[in-house]
Every structure is written in C-alpha cells, then in structure tokens.
Design a protein around this motif. Structure first.
Motif, PDB file in Angstrom:
ATOM      1  N   ARG A 163     -53.997 -51.753 -17.552  1.00 15.79           N
ATOM      2  CA  ARG A 163     -54.157 -51.202 -18.854  1.00 15.79           C
ATOM      3  C   ARG A 163     -54.476 -51.903 -19.772  1.00 15.79           C
ATOM      4  O   ARG A 163     -55.041 -51.597 -20.843  1.00 15.79           O
ATOM      5  N   ALA A 168     -39.680 -49.458 -11.189  1.00 17.55           N
ATOM      6  CA  ALA A 168     -40.002 -47.995 -11.620  1.00 17.55           C
ATOM      7  C   ALA A 168     -41.321 -47.669 -11.013  1.00 17.55           C
ATOM      8  O   ALA A 168     -42.116 -46.955 -11.781  1.00 17.55           O
ATOM      9  N   PRO A 196     -43.853 -44.479 -27.438  1.00 17.33           N
ATOM     10  CA  PRO A 196     -44.374 -45.428 -26.717  1.00 17.33           C
ATOM     11  C   PRO A 196     -45.788 -45.445 -26.076  1.00 17.33           C
ATOM     12  O   PRO A 196     -46.358 -46.633 -26.070  1.00 17.33           O
ATOM     13  N   ALA A 197     -46.211 -44.480 -25.846  1.00 16.28           N
ATOM     14  CA  ALA A 197     -47.661 -44.517 -25.555  1.00 16.28           C
ATOM     15  C   ALA A 197     -48.648 -44.887 -26.406  1.00 16.28           C
ATOM     16  O   ALA A 197     -49.518 -45.386 -25.946  1.00 16.28           O
ATOM     17  N   ALA A 229     -40.593 -51.471 -27.137  1.00 13.79           N
ATOM     18  CA  ALA A 229     -41.352 -50.658 -26.385  1.00 13.79           C
ATOM     19  C   ALA A 229     -41.738 -49.408 -26.951  1.00 13.79           C
ATOM     20  O   ALA A 229     -42.433 -48.453 -26.375  1.00 13.79           O
ATOM     21  N   PHE A 272     -40.375 -53.119 -15.330  1.00 11.37           N
ATOM     22  CA  PHE A 272     -39.085 -53.037 -15.352  1.00 11.37           C
ATOM     23  C   PHE A 272     -38.371 -53.652 -13.824  1.00 11.37           C
ATOM     24  O   PHE A 272     -38.900 -53.799 -13.090  1.00 11.37           O
ATOM     25  N   SER A 298     -35.705 -45.056 -15.752  1.00 16.21           N
ATOM     26  CA  SER A 298     -36.762 -45.860 -15.831  1.00 16.21           C
ATOM     27  C   SER A 298     -38.182 -45.308 -15.314  1.00 16.21           C
ATOM     28  O   SER A 298     -39.118 -45.862 -15.974  1.00 16.21           O
ATOM     29  N   LEU A 299     -38.238 -44.457 -14.389  1.00 18.84           N
ATOM     30  CA  LEU A 299     -39.314 -44.095 -14.045  1.00 18.84           C
ATOM     31  C   LEU A 299     -40.036 -42.889 -15.302  1.00 18.84           C
ATOM     32  O   LEU A 299     -41.509 -43.085 -15.395  1.00 18.84           O
ATOM     33  N   ALA A 346     -43.775 -42.653 -19.655  1.00 16.64           N
ATOM     34  CA  ALA A 346     -44.244 -42.547 -21.151  1.00 16.64           C
ATOM     35  C   ALA A 346     -44.799 -43.716 -21.398  1.00 16.64           C
ATOM     36  O   ALA A 346     -45.748 -43.467 -22.542  1.00 16.64           O
ATOM     37  N   LEU A 347     -44.375 -44.818 -20.991  1.00 16.62           N
ATOM     38  CA  LEU A 347     -45.327 -46.048 -21.423  1.00 16.62           C
ATOM     39  C   LEU A 347     -46.793 -46.077 -20.891  1.00 16.62           C
ATOM     40  O   LEU A 347     -47.836 -46.430 -21.511  1.00 16.62           O
ATOM     41  N   ASP A 348     -46.915 -45.304 -19.683  1.00 16.80           N
ATOM     42  CA  ASP A 348     -48.174 -44.999 -19.035  1.00 16.80           C
ATOM     43  C   ASP A 348     -49.256 -43.915 -19.870  1.00 16.80           C
ATOM     44  O   ASP A 348     -50.236 -43.608 -19.509  1.00 16.80           O
ATOM     45  N   GLY A 349     -48.398 -43.623 -20.944  1.00 19.27           N
ATOM     46  CA  GLY A 349     -49.082 -42.646 -21.961  1.00 19.27           C
ATOM     47  C   GLY A 349     -49.227 -41.189 -21.428  1.00 19.27           C
ATOM     48  O   GLY A 349     -50.077 -40.263 -21.789  1.00 19.27           O
ATOM     49  N   ALA A 350     -48.456 -40.845 -20.574  1.00 15.81           N
ATOM     50  CA  ALA A 350     -48.145 -39.276 -20.108  1.00 15.81           C
ATOM     51  C   ALA A 350     -47.283 -38.604 -21.088  1.00 15.81           C
ATOM     52  O   ALA A 350     -46.348 -39.157 -21.257  1.00 15.81           O
ATOM     53  N   GLU A 393     -39.130 -43.231 -18.223  1.00 24.06           N
ATOM     54  CA  GLU A 393     -39.683 -44.302 -19.269  1.00 24.06           C
ATOM     55  C   GLU A 393     -41.304 -44.978 -19.164  1.00 24.06           C
ATOM     56  O   GLU A 393     -41.882 -45.087 -19.676  1.00 24.06           O
ATOM     57  N   ALA A 394     -41.323 -45.168 -17.611  1.00 24.54           N
ATOM     58  CA  ALA A 394     -42.626 -46.088 -17.273  1.00 24.54           C
ATOM     59  C   ALA A 394     -43.700 -44.869 -17.427  1.00 24.54           C
ATOM     60  O   ALA A 394     -44.909 -45.361 -17.945  1.00 24.54           O
ATOM     61  N   ARG A 453     -36.685 -53.054 -25.419  1.00 22.64           N
ATOM     62  CA  ARG A 453     -36.774 -51.477 -25.617  1.00 22.64           C
ATOM     63  C   ARG A 453     -37.232 -51.064 -26.879  1.00 22.64           C
ATOM     64  O   ARG A 453     -37.760 -50.073 -26.875  1.00 22.64           O
ATOM     65  N   MET A 459     -44.922 -52.401 -19.545  1.00 26.54           N
ATOM     66  CA  MET A 459     -43.455 -52.794 -19.438  1.00 26.54           C
ATOM     67  C   MET A 459     -43.391 -52.821 -17.858  1.00 26.54           C
ATOM     68  O   MET A 459     -43.879 -51.959 -17.105  1.00 26.54           O
ATOM     69  N   LEU A 502     -38.698 -47.370 -26.628  1.00 21.78           N
ATOM     70  CA  LEU A 502     -37.749 -46.491 -25.756  1.00 21.78           C
ATOM     71  C   LEU A 502     -36.443 -46.322 -26.456  1.00 21.78           C
ATOM     72  O   LEU A 502     -35.499 -45.585 -26.171  1.00 21.78           O
ATOM     73  N   ILE A 555     -48.646 -51.023 -25.157  1.00 17.18           N
ATOM     74  CA  ILE A 555     -47.999 -52.100 -24.516  1.00 17.18           C
ATOM     75  C   ILE A 555     -47.707 -51.722 -23.181  1.00 17.18           C
ATOM     76  O   ILE A 555     -47.598 -50.534 -22.796  1.00 17.18           O
TER      77      ILE A 555
END
Lengths: 293, 364
Positions: free
Chosen positions: B151, B86, B73-74, B51, B82, A186-187, A192-196, A189-190, B48, B80, B53, B78
């Motif tokens: 964000r 996370a 995802p980026a 998202a 967890f 999940s880290l 990835a969602l944070d745009g890294a 994934e987090a 997911r 998320m 994922l 959005i």
C-alpha cells in the motif's frame, strides 16, 4: 477415534442402539416399504381388494398433466421460498449484527415466527390477505392492485411463497447471525483499512466467508419448501385456485386421502422419497465436508 | 512517510470508562515508536484510535499535520498488521496483498509490480497462489506485512504482531520487521506488552499504564533513568529491584526497611540533607548488585532460586528481616544451592531513588 471398542461385551453396543433402530424400523422403514408395495397395486373402488399392476402407476403419473403441473408448482414455490427467506434472513442478520442496544429483544422477536405452528401461520396469512376482510389485501387494493388469491393463480402462489418464507426466515436468521458473529472482527477492520466501502466489504469479505452457512441453508430450505410446507399451503390456499398452488406433497395427500387413489398416491410419495434421498446425499457430501474457501 | 501527532488525546467509552487520559506524543517521519505496557493499559486503544477503528473523544490526532479525528480508516492512508494477522481466508496470498490496492483502483500493472516486489522482499515468491491456511505462522505474518507494504502507506501500525509466534520465530521476525522498516523508512507505531521487543525495536518507547504515558524516551534513556517505580520495574528483564527505606539522619544514605526497620543503610552518591526520615524507594538493577565487593557496605541475602541462563545467572534472594526480595544478575555461571548466603554490595553509581508516595523519580 477409538482404536478399539470401549465396551467389554460385544453385544452391549447393539443393545444400546436397539431402541433407536426399533423406532426407525417401525416408523420410517416399514411405512416406506409399505408405500413401495402399495405403489405397485391397484385397489378396487370399494377398497375391498387389490391387484398387482407393476410400474403402471409410475407411468401414469408422468403422463398426467396435473402431476407435471404440481412438479412445476413445486419448483417455482421452492425457488421462491428459498430465495426470499435466505435474502430477507441475511438482511435481517446483517442488521441485527450491528445492533448494540436491545440486541436480545430484537433477536428474540425475529425468532418468534419459527414457534408458530404451520397451520396457524397459514391461517394468519390467509386472514391478512383475504380479499374480503384482509388488512393487507385492503392496503394492496388502495395501492391500485386488485389482490385476490382466491381466483388469481399468481397471487395465490405469491401468498404461499411469502407465508412459507416468513416461517423459515427465523431459522435462516439464526444461522446467518451465528455465521456473521464467527467472522473475526479484525478481518472487517482490515478490509476497512484496506479502503473497502461497507458494500464492498460485505460482498468481497463477509459474504464469501458466509458461503458454508449459505450453502447449508440452501439445501435445508429446499427440503423445507418441498416437504415441510404441506400444512401451511393446506391452510392457506389448499392448493387452489384450480391446482395452481398444488405442490407434490399436497398432491400426494389430495390424491391419496381425498381422491382415495392409494396406489397412485403411493407411487408419488415414492418419487418424493427418491428426491429427498438425493437432497440428503447432496447435504452430506457437500455440507459435512464444508464448502471450501 | 509522515509525522504523527497525538495532542491531549482522550478516550472515554459510552459506559463512562476512561481508557486514555490525555496522551501527548509527536512522532517524527520515519521513526519507530513502541507503545508498551501490560494488557488493559490502553496501548491498543490508542493505536486503534490512530487507525480510525475507535473514535477519539478528546484531543486531536494528526497525520502529516492534518487532523484525522473524523476521517474514515480508509482515508487515513495507514496500514495495520493485526495480532491474528486478519488475512482474508478465501483469498490467495496474492489477492490478500492486492486487495487494498484494488479497492483504491490502482492500475493492474502497478499492483502486480508492487506485489512481486513485496513478495521478493519478504521471501514469499513461491507462495503467492496459496491460501493463508496453507502457510505457517511466520509466513502468514509475512503476508500481513506484505499487505501493509504494497500500500506504501504513510505509517505502519502494528498491534502485537508477534504474540502468536513461537519464541524463536519471534526473535527472527523482530529483526526482520525492524530491518524492513529501516529500508522503507516509513513511520511505524508498534504495540506490544513484551518489554524486550520494546527495548530492541524502538527508536522511542512510550511506557503506558492505565491510559497514561508514564514515560516517553529512547529505550536506553528509559532504562537508565526510569521516571517512575512502575517503569523501573516494567522495563528490564528481570525488572529493577525496588526496596523501601527512609533517608538517614545525615541525609547521606538510605536506611532499608519500612521506616528504616531493617537498620541497614546504603550510602547515596549525593547526600540529601534536610530530607531526613523521608520515605523513599531505592532502586537498583539486578546487574548493578555486586557480590563480595572489595569495598563499600554489603548486605547479606539468602538465595532462594537460581536461574542459569548460560551467559549469566539470575539469583532470586531475600533480604533478611524484612521479607523483601532482591534479584541479582551475575555474569557467567554460578553453582546453585538453596541455602546460598551472599554478601551483596550496591554500586553507588547506579542507585535510583523514588518518592514512596508518588513513585516519581527523585533527581540528584
């Protein structure tokens, strides 16, 4: 954390650790003390008598150009081995971590080099890079570089560094892979969602989280390069050409068993002993406490 | 600030397992939608997929009308939260919250301003320089929220965010999340297995089972008119009582027991002539059972367990003769006794009828 001893008899615990203590005394402490004692003595040419010379051997080795050269060789060699084996192992571990199908086969294959005996590994590399018959040497020659570790000091050093690193990659790979798999999915994934980007994810999240593993391996690899590579170097270059790949451990052997300078060789091994003790302290002080992030 | 649309969304794993069987759902801007169901029902998978994922193997997901199936995802804009938060353990609270903005090359002064605002809203002002492990569970949860808030995303996704908190904190955070979401007016999709969370937080509920949306609707509508026996039993605490029976000869009542074996009949508010002998499931919520009513038919039940909750009392009882259980909720406190025998009446205004074979609700 027991408040009181779980043993009924006071002597029982001592009895239980006695075999371990006996082995340690007989095979580690006694030879070590013997080396210290030998390092203060000078044998005659026939090995029939010896006399006390104090610290003269120690003074002598630090005034000896070949010893300083071995010291520099060891520094170059261990830095090279550590950097190459850590970097390649991390790269392989990151890739293995992504593999879904056939992961077990992939991992098993990567662990194989660790099972190869050091001297055998040395011979394999010696054969592959042999300027006359070596396959790898042949291809390097085609690429326009005249590889010859038998006469070129730099080629010889590269050869022993790669051979030693190759053997250590498996070990590092296992630890890196375990470290990577301990990072919660999940880290990542987090992040990835944070745009890294994947690259940024690695350097800002994964690599910092691996730092305890990396530091542990750093110390282990330095110790390996210092002390565990004798057989490999001996089988590949035997310290040559002209002592350009002679490390401290190899020099202890050469001076003591080939040159039969037992006193000087003992003094060198005592210096090595001090070094390994210092490294062990570093390992216990920092690794056991874990690198904090 | 966005709409989210699921159009016939499906998920089939490479091993052939089908986790999502065609979900259709349109979420309006600022709406709080809760996906609820037991573990393995596909609710987390669906989240997911939104998202990015998990891949979408069928149908379309749209954010603000734009298909995002193939978007990273980026690039979906959005945020998320967890279940395990996370949080990046090697970064301070401030760095954790700023990470997403820094990755997007937001100017430093804007980052500082937004982090400060989020910290203020979440009561994290004094903790910005701490590491996650120096925080309590509730505080970590807040940091995870903060990371989402700064964000200013199109939608918040929550994946069972309260599961790791203790019961009291869970209730508190539940209120807080809802308040924040209303204040920010950001679309939110929230996954939980806890039907109380689902009921209390949702603008709209999606009750899921085996990758199928069993019912989509406002919480009280779902509660009042569950579409299937599954939803009836899942929503409500304790869930609805479901009793097997058949329509009586004149269609005016349900005779309890398999094939009417129990003989007791419960009158229906609206007769169902022409369905004589149809196997049905009769549903009634625990609070709609009446003890010793002044009028109407009663059934004698034997109490096996009493749970005093203070404000009301739950009695678990058995119907004589058929072994079916009946849960009764009584207002106030009632003395317990293992051999209690109660005369229970069924409030005809609150009877639910389901087809036995399909489990679907039978409308009047």
């Amino acid at each position: 954390m027991h408040q009181s001893s779980p043993f009924n008899h006071r002597l029982l615990p001592y009895l239980l650790v006695l075999p371990q203590i006996a082995v340690t005394l007989a095979f580690f402490i006694w030879p070590a003390l013997n080396a210290v004692w030998l390092s203060t003595r000078q044998e005659d040419a026939f090995g029939l008598s010896s006399e006390f010379v104090g610290l003269e051997h120690y003074i002598a080795i630090f005034h000896d150009g070949t010893y300083t050269r071995a010291l520099v060789n060891t520094a170059v060699f261990s830095t090279g081995v550590t950097v190459v084996s850590l970097a390649l192992a991390l790269l392989l571990a990151v890739m293995a971590d992504r593999v879904v199908r056939g992961a077990m086969v992939y991992k098993t294959l990567l662990i194989w080099p660790y099972a190869v005996a050091p001297a055998v590994a040395g011979v394999i590399w010696w054969l592959a890079f042999n300027p006359s018959i070596g396959v790898v040497a042949y291809f390097i020659n085609i690429l326009g570089y005249d590889w010859n570790h038998l006469i070129k000091a730099r080629d010889a050093m590269m050869l022993v560094i790669f051979a030693a690193a190759w053997k250590q990659i498996s070990y590092n790979f296992l630890f890196f892979l375990a470290g990577l798999q301990a990072i919660p999915r999940s880290l990542i994934e987090a992040a990835a969602l944070d745009g890294a980007s994947p690259f940024r994810r690695f350097w800002t999240v994964i690599f910092p989280l691996l730092s305890p593993t990396t530091f542990f391996l750093l110390v282990v690899n330095i110790i390996y390069a210092f002390f565990d590579t004798f057989a490999l170097i001996h089988a590949t270059t035997a310290g040559g050409p002209a002592g350009s790949t002679e490390t401290l451990v190899l020099k202890v052997f050469m001076d003591g068993f080939v040159g039969l300078d037992l006193g000087g060789s003992s003094a060198q091994s005592v210096v090595l002993m001090v070094m390994v003790m210092a490294l062990t302290v570093v390992q216990f002080r920092f690794v056991e406490r874990k690198v904090q992030y | 600030m966005a709409t989210v649309d699921f159009i016939g969304v499906e998920k089939t794993y490479p091993n052939g397992h089908k986790a999502i069987h065609g979900i259709n759902l349109n979420i309006t801007d600022g709406e709080f939608v809760v996906l609820v169901g037991p573990s393995g029902c596909g609710k987390s998978t669906l989240l997911r997929m939104l998202a990015g994922l998990e891949t979408v193997t069928g149908g379309e997901i749209r954010i603000d009308g734009k298909v995002v199936n193939r978007l990273e995802p980026a690039d979906r804009d959005i945020a998320m939260v967890f279940q395990n938060y996370a949080l990046y353990p090697h970064m301070s609270v401030r760095e954790n919250m700023a990470y997403g903005l820094r990755n997007r090359k937001t100017p430093v002064d804007v980052i500082e301003k937004r982090v400060a605002e989020a910290a203020k809203v979440l009561g994290l002002e004094g903790m910005l320089d701490r590491k996650p492990k120096q925080l309590s569970g509730g505080q970590r949860q807040r940091v995870a929220m903060g990371r989402a808030i700064v964000r200013e995303p199109k939608a918040f996704l929550f994946d069972e965010p309260l599961s790791n908190l203790d019961a009291k904190l869970r209730v508190q955070m539940r209120v807080e999340i809802r308040r924040l979401q209303r204040e920010l007016n950001t679309t939110a999709i929230y996954v939980t297995h806890d039907q109380v969370e689902a009921m209390t937080m949702a603008d709209r509920l999606v009750v899921m089972r085996d990758g199928v949306a069993q019912q989509i609707g406002r919480p009280l509508d779902v509660y009042a008119k569950p579409r299937t026996t599954y939803v009836a039993a899942f929503i409500g605490s304790p869930g609805m009582n479901l009793l097997e029976g058949v329509i009586s000869a004149d269609g005016s009542a349900v005779v309890l027991g398999k094939n009417g074996a129990m003989g007791r009949s419960i009158a229906l508010p609206v007769a169902r002539p022409g369905e004589t002998g149809r196997p049905v499931v009769l549903g009634i919520r625990p609070e709609h059972l009446l003890i010793n009513p002044q009028q109407g038919d009663t059934v004698e039940v034997r109490s096996v367990l009493t749970e005093p909750l203070g404000a009301d009392t739950i009695k678990y009882t058995l119907l004589p003769g058929c072994g079916q259980s009946l849960t009764v909720r009584l207002p106030g406190t009632h003395p317990s006794g293992d051999t209690d025998v109660l005369a229970v009446g069924f409030d005809p205004a609150h009877l639910h009828l389901f087809d036995e074979a399909t489990g679907l609700r039978l409308e009047d």
